[in-house]
Motif scaffolding. Structure first.
Motif, PDB file in Angstrom:
ATOM      1  N   SER A 169       8.561   3.208  -1.470  1.00  9.07           N
ATOM      2  CA  SER A 169       7.325   3.511  -2.200  1.00  9.07           C
ATOM      3  C   SER A 169       7.577   3.566  -3.706  1.00  9.07           C
ATOM      4  O   SER A 169       6.761   3.079  -4.496  1.00  9.07           O
ATOM      5  CB  SER A 169       6.741   4.851  -1.744  1.00  9.07           C
ATOM      6  OG  SER A 169       6.375   4.770  -0.391  1.00  9.07           O
ATOM      7  N   GLN A 225       4.810   6.567   3.521  1.00 10.18           N
ATOM      8  CA  GLN A 225       4.972   7.437   4.695  1.00 10.18           C
ATOM      9  C   GLN A 225       6.318   8.165   4.662  1.00 10.18           C
ATOM     10  O   GLN A 225       7.166   7.901   3.787  1.00 10.18           O
ATOM     11  CB  GLN A 225       4.879   6.567   5.948  1.00 10.18           C
ATOM     12  CG  GLN A 225       3.510   5.935   6.092  1.00 10.18           C
ATOM     13  CD  GLN A 225       3.436   5.020   7.291  1.00 10.18           C
ATOM     14  OE1 GLN A 225       4.104   3.987   7.342  1.00 10.18           O
ATOM     15  NE2 GLN A 225       2.651   5.389   8.262  1.00 10.18           N
ATOM     16  N   GLY A 277      -1.255  -4.525   3.037  1.00  5.74           N
ATOM     17  CA  GLY A 277      -1.182  -3.453   4.046  1.00  5.74           C
ATOM     18  C   GLY A 277      -0.121  -3.817   5.061  1.00  5.74           C
ATOM     19  O   GLY A 277       1.060  -3.907   4.730  1.00  5.74           O
ATOM     20  N   ASP A 282      -5.709  -5.057   2.689  1.00  4.64           N
ATOM     21  CA  ASP A 282      -5.250  -4.142   3.745  1.00  4.64           C
ATOM     22  C   ASP A 282      -6.270  -3.772   4.820  1.00  4.64           C
ATOM     23  O   ASP A 282      -6.017  -2.867   5.618  1.00  4.64           O
ATOM     24  CB  ASP A 282      -4.730  -2.860   3.092  1.00  4.64           C
ATOM     25  CG  ASP A 282      -5.822  -2.093   2.344  1.00  4.64           C
ATOM     26  OD1 ASP A 282      -6.990  -2.514   2.379  1.00  4.64           O
ATOM     27  OD2 ASP A 282      -5.493  -1.061   1.722  1.00  4.64           O
ATOM     28  N   ALA A 330      -8.843  -2.022   4.642  1.00  7.05           N
ATOM     29  CA  ALA A 330      -9.225  -0.608   4.405  1.00  7.05           C
ATOM     30  C   ALA A 330      -8.212   0.397   4.972  1.00  7.05           C
ATOM     31  O   ALA A 330      -8.523   1.577   5.156  1.00  7.05           O
ATOM     32  CB  ALA A 330     -10.631  -0.300   4.935  1.00  7.05           C
ATOM     33  N   LEU A 331      -6.988  -0.067   5.239  1.00  8.96           N
ATOM     34  CA  LEU A 331      -5.931   0.837   5.739  1.00  8.96           C
ATOM     35  C   LEU A 331      -5.553   1.899   4.699  1.00  8.96           C
ATOM     36  O   LEU A 331      -5.367   1.579   3.530  1.00  8.96           O
ATOM     37  CB  LEU A 331      -4.679  -0.001   6.078  1.00  8.96           C
ATOM     38  CG  LEU A 331      -3.393   0.764   6.374  1.00  8.96           C
ATOM     39  CD1 LEU A 331      -3.488   1.494   7.722  1.00  8.96           C
ATOM     40  CD2 LEU A 331      -2.198  -0.186   6.383  1.00  8.96           C
ATOM     41  N   ARG A 332      -5.469   3.146   5.142  1.00 11.38           N
ATOM     42  CA  ARG A 332      -4.830   4.199   4.342  1.00 11.38           C
ATOM     43  C   ARG A 332      -3.760   4.774   5.252  1.00 11.38           C
ATOM     44  O   ARG A 332      -4.091   5.411   6.261  1.00 11.38           O
ATOM     45  CB  ARG A 332      -5.838   5.294   3.912  1.00 11.38           C
ATOM     46  CG  ARG A 332      -6.948   4.783   2.993  1.00 11.38           C
ATOM     47  CD  ARG A 332      -6.417   4.282   1.643  1.00 11.38           C
ATOM     48  NE  ARG A 332      -7.471   3.736   0.796  1.00 11.38           N
ATOM     49  CZ  ARG A 332      -7.846   2.460   0.783  1.00 11.38           C
ATOM     50  NH1 ARG A 332      -7.257   1.578   1.574  1.00 11.38           N
ATOM     51  NH2 ARG A 332      -8.790   2.038  -0.016  1.00 11.38           N
ATOM     52  N   ARG A 387      -5.483  -4.450  -3.434  1.00  8.13           N
ATOM     53  CA  ARG A 387      -5.070  -4.074  -2.079  1.00  8.13           C
ATOM     54  C   ARG A 387      -5.604  -5.113  -1.111  1.00  8.13           C
ATOM     55  O   ARG A 387      -6.773  -5.504  -1.188  1.00  8.13           O
ATOM     56  CB  ARG A 387      -5.630  -2.692  -1.707  1.00  8.13           C
ATOM     57  CG  ARG A 387      -4.952  -1.537  -2.406  1.00  8.13           C
ATOM     58  CD  ARG A 387      -5.509  -0.206  -1.946  1.00  8.13           C
ATOM     59  NE  ARG A 387      -5.052   0.162  -0.622  1.00  8.13           N
ATOM     60  CZ  ARG A 387      -4.458   1.315  -0.322  1.00  8.13           C
ATOM     61  NH1 ARG A 387      -4.221   2.212  -1.252  1.00  8.13           N
ATOM     62  NH2 ARG A 387      -4.099   1.579   0.917  1.00  8.13           N
ATOM     63  N   THR A 412      -4.443   1.391  13.492  1.00  3.47           N
ATOM     64  CA  THR A 412      -4.752   2.326  12.393  1.00  3.47           C
ATOM     65  C   THR A 412      -5.523   1.630  11.264  1.00  3.47           C
ATOM     66  O   THR A 412      -5.954   2.271  10.312  1.00  3.47           O
ATOM     67  CB  THR A 412      -3.457   2.941  11.784  1.00  3.47           C
ATOM     68  OG1 THR A 412      -2.671   1.886  11.209  1.00  3.47           O
ATOM     69  CG2 THR A 412      -2.639   3.684  12.819  1.00  3.47           C
ATOM     70  N   TYR A 432       0.940   3.634  -2.854  1.00  2.00           N
ATOM     71  CA  TYR A 432      -0.081   4.696  -2.972  1.00  2.00           C
ATOM     72  C   TYR A 432       0.047   5.732  -1.859  1.00  2.00           C
ATOM     73  O   TYR A 432      -0.064   6.912  -2.097  1.00  2.00           O
ATOM     74  CB  TYR A 432      -1.489   4.085  -2.918  1.00  2.00           C
ATOM     75  CG  TYR A 432      -1.694   2.999  -3.925  1.00  2.00           C
ATOM     76  CD1 TYR A 432      -1.919   3.306  -5.264  1.00  2.00           C
ATOM     77  CD2 TYR A 432      -1.631   1.661  -3.550  1.00  2.00           C
ATOM     78  CE1 TYR A 432      -2.088   2.311  -6.207  1.00  2.00           C
ATOM     79  CE2 TYR A 432      -1.805   0.653  -4.488  1.00  2.00           C
ATOM     80  CZ  TYR A 432      -2.032   0.972  -5.819  1.00  2.00           C
ATOM     81  OH  TYR A 432      -2.194  -0.014  -6.747  1.00  2.00           O
ATOM     82  N   ASP A 433       0.173   5.264  -0.606  1.00  2.00           N
ATOM     83  CA  ASP A 433       0.289   6.213   0.498  1.00  2.00           C
ATOM     84  C   ASP A 433       1.544   5.939   1.310  1.00  2.00           C
ATOM     85  O   ASP A 433       1.490   5.511   2.458  1.00  2.00           O
ATOM     86  CB  ASP A 433      -0.986   6.274   1.365  1.00  2.00           C
ATOM     87  CG  ASP A 433      -1.819   4.996   1.380  1.00  2.00           C
ATOM     88  OD1 ASP A 433      -2.726   4.864   0.543  1.00  2.00           O
ATOM     89  OD2 ASP A 433      -1.551   4.140   2.224  1.00  2.00           O
ATOM     90  N   VAL A 488       0.836  -1.201   0.000  1.00  2.00           N
ATOM     91  CA  VAL A 488       0.000   0.000   0.000  1.00  2.00           C
ATOM     92  C   VAL A 488       0.875   1.257   0.000  1.00  2.00           C
ATOM     93  O   VAL A 488       0.415   2.345  -0.338  1.00  2.00           O
ATOM     94  CB  VAL A 488      -0.999   0.017   1.193  1.00  2.00           C
ATOM     95  CG1 VAL A 488      -2.004  -1.105   1.082  1.00  2.00           C
ATOM     96  CG2 VAL A 488      -0.286  -0.016   2.530  1.00  2.00           C
TER      97      VAL A 488
END
Ligand SMILES: NC(=O)C1=CN([C@@H]2O[C@H](COP(=O)(O)OP(=O)(O)OC[C@H]3O[C@@H](n4cnc5c(N)ncnc54)[C@H](O)[C@@H]3O)[C@@H](O)[C@H]2O)C=CC1
Ligand SMILES: C[C@]12CC(=O)[C@H]3[C@@H](CCC4=CC(=O)CC[C@@]43C)[C@@H]1CC[C@@H]2C(=O)C=O
Length: 255
Positions: free
Chosen positions: A163, A156, A193, A248, A250-252, A246, A214, A153-154, A150
């Protein structure tokens, strides 16, 4: 069921790859375990028995991957599914302003070499062997499954290299599906995720607990077997192709 199928799984001495190799054998298939010579791949293959073989492999090496594919053909006679799980991560900011230190270019290059170039190296060589299979009634010869994240896409703070390496795997999925379509070979990428593997087990329990919270639902780290189950779905569902899934809860991920 993976009965009668032969898989080659990279990074399978540990974590998500290990669970996938285990599933292959439990579900009636055979598996080539590819991981670094320094890994515990040999012991793991012995535990799995005669339907598994360990080949010390660095995924960035053409020679190593070719040798793994030769052993696969010699021992099991064919290859149906290549699963890319080998991967590494680093955590560095692009520029550390406290220490006036830029991200080391070597670190960036190394992560891209293993995660992106290694994945492509395995795909380009493995499909040559998968392409030798007789097509089934649907015209399919075999499947490639990749592991992104993930973080594609997002991503950190500190994950520019990681990434970028995973974003490249997402980006190559559709064009490779198009390249391989005429031969009846599918490709699917899973973007996990947060999973409970040695990669995350290095983090303090407090941080792991925080990370788990999270995730909207289920609020826990993924189990490696849940990843392996998704690999099996990708192999078994003939319509999945050129897609990134994905996995995950629903993790963002936040910054
Ligand atoms: N655990 C997680 O939460 C997540 C993991 N991922 C990805 O899933 C994949 C598997 O990760 P985990 O099982 O968690 O990690 P892990 O660290 O438990 O396993 C990775 C394996 O890859 C092997 N490896 C590293 N470099 C290699 C190379 N050059 N050639 C061959 N093998 C090599 C390692 O020896 C290790 O056995 C990685 O690509 C990772 O980026 C993605 C999202 C989340
Ligand atoms: C797994 C993931 C990406 C990483 O590689 C890092 C990990 C958090 C702990 C880390 C610290 C390091 O110094 C090296 C990198 C890493 C192992 C990250 C948590 C989530 C990231 C991911 O892939 C999510 O999808």
């Amino acid at each position: 069921m993976l009965k009668g199928l032969v898989g080659l799984v990279t990074g399978s001495a540990s974590g998500l790859g290990r669970a996938t190799a285990e599933r292959f054998v439990k579900e009636g298939g055979k598996v080539v375990i590819c991981d670094l010579p320094t890994s515990k791949g040999s012991e793991f293959a012995s535990q799995l028995g005669e339907n598994a073989v360990f080949v010390p492999t660095d995924v960035t090496s053409e020679k190593d991957v070719s040798e793994a594919l030769n052993i696969c053909k010699d021992k099991f006679g064919r290859l149906d599914a290549a699963v890319n799980c080998a991967g590494i991560g680093v955590a560095f900011k692009t520029y550390n302003f406290n220490k006036s230190l830029p991200h080391k270019l070597d670190d960036f290059t190394k992560v891209l070499m293993v995660n992106t170039v290694g994945t492509f190296n395995v795909i380009r060589l493995a499909v040559g062997v998968i392409g030798q299979n007789e097509p089934n009634e649907d015209g399919q010869r075999g499947v490639v499954v990749n592991t992104a994240s993930v973080a594609a896409y997002d991503g950190q703070i500190g994950q520019a290299a990681y990434s970028a390496s995973k974003g490249a795997i997402v980006g190559m999925t559709l064009p490779i599906a198009r390249d391989l379509a005429s031969q009846g070979i599918r490709i699917v990428t899973i973007a996990p995720g947060l999973f409970d593997t040695p990669l995350l087990q290095s983090l303090p329990e407090k941080v792991r607990h925080f990370l788990a919270k999270t995730i909207p639902f289920p609020s826990r780290l993924g189990k490696p077997e849940e990843y392996a189950q998704m690999v099996e779905c990708c192999i078994r569902n003939p319509l999945l192709n050129g897609e990134v899934i994905r996995l995950d809860g629903a993790l963002r991920m936040m910054a």
